[in-house]
Design an enzyme around this catalytic site. Sequence first.
Site, PDB file in Angstrom:
ATOM      1  N   CYS A 124       0.850  -1.191   0.000  1.00 22.17           N
ATOM      2  CA  CYS A 124       0.000   0.000   0.000  1.00 22.17           C
ATOM      3  C   CYS A 124       0.883   1.237   0.000  1.00 22.17           C
ATOM      4  O   CYS A 124       1.862   1.309   0.752  1.00 22.17           O
ATOM      5  CB  CYS A 124      -0.896  -0.016   1.243  1.00 22.17           C
ATOM      6  SG  CYS A 124      -2.009   1.394   1.379  1.00 22.17           S
ATOM      7  N   GLU A 133      -8.705  -0.985  -2.705  1.00 27.41           N
ATOM      8  CA  GLU A 133      -9.027   0.444  -2.741  1.00 27.41           C
ATOM      9  C   GLU A 133     -10.368   0.721  -2.059  1.00 27.41           C
ATOM     10  O   GLU A 133     -10.524   1.728  -1.364  1.00 27.41           O
ATOM     11  CB  GLU A 133      -9.044   0.966  -4.178  1.00 27.41           C
ATOM     12  CG  GLU A 133      -7.706   0.870  -4.895  1.00 27.41           C
ATOM     13  CD  GLU A 133      -6.534   1.446  -4.121  1.00 27.41           C
ATOM     14  OE1 GLU A 133      -6.701   2.465  -3.412  1.00 27.41           O
ATOM     15  OE2 GLU A 133      -5.435   0.869  -4.208  1.00 27.41           O
TER      16      GLU A 133
END
Length: 192
Positions: free
Chosen positions: A106, A149
């Site tokens: 991430c 996401e």
Amino acid sequence: MILPIVAYGSPILRKVAEDIKPGHPGLEKLLEDMWETMYNSNGVGLAAPQINQPYRIFVMDSEQIFANQDDDEKGEYPDEPGYKGVFINAHVLSTGGDEWAYNEGCLSIPKIREDVYRDEEVTISFLDENFEEHTKTFIGITGRIILHEYDHLEGKLFIDYFKPLKKKLLQRKLDDISKGKVKVDYRMIFVK
């Protein structure tokens, strides 16, 4: 404009994002900036909370994964050639299929990668950049990026899938990230 990525530890990463309405001020520029920021950071997805915006928006591009595959990797994932798109006011309707592991990372939690188990398919409703409504089912790498996401819009991070012991072992690294003690080749905002 390339925007700084919000680092782990920022409260915005733990908040549920807000839907937006048509005619949202500066939406076109925000989307342009999100694409530019994502590509500059070598990401495959970017959610608005990661750039300090509280909105239910993310962009993702799994096409680049397939375009950059080696010959021996081709055909490994069922969603080839991938998908590139804008997801506004996204809401997951269902997930299904077998869970499968994939090594995730991430942009908000740099230098940490770990296998995360996710369902192999996701059905999601969303608006595109023209506020046209869509309901689609995604699988494979594309589905995984969307779920990752989407978690950002729900205030959830990929580290939340780690087993407690693994998370405890990474706590010092996570603390260092939140304090800015990490080197990355893109701009970040750290909690003070």
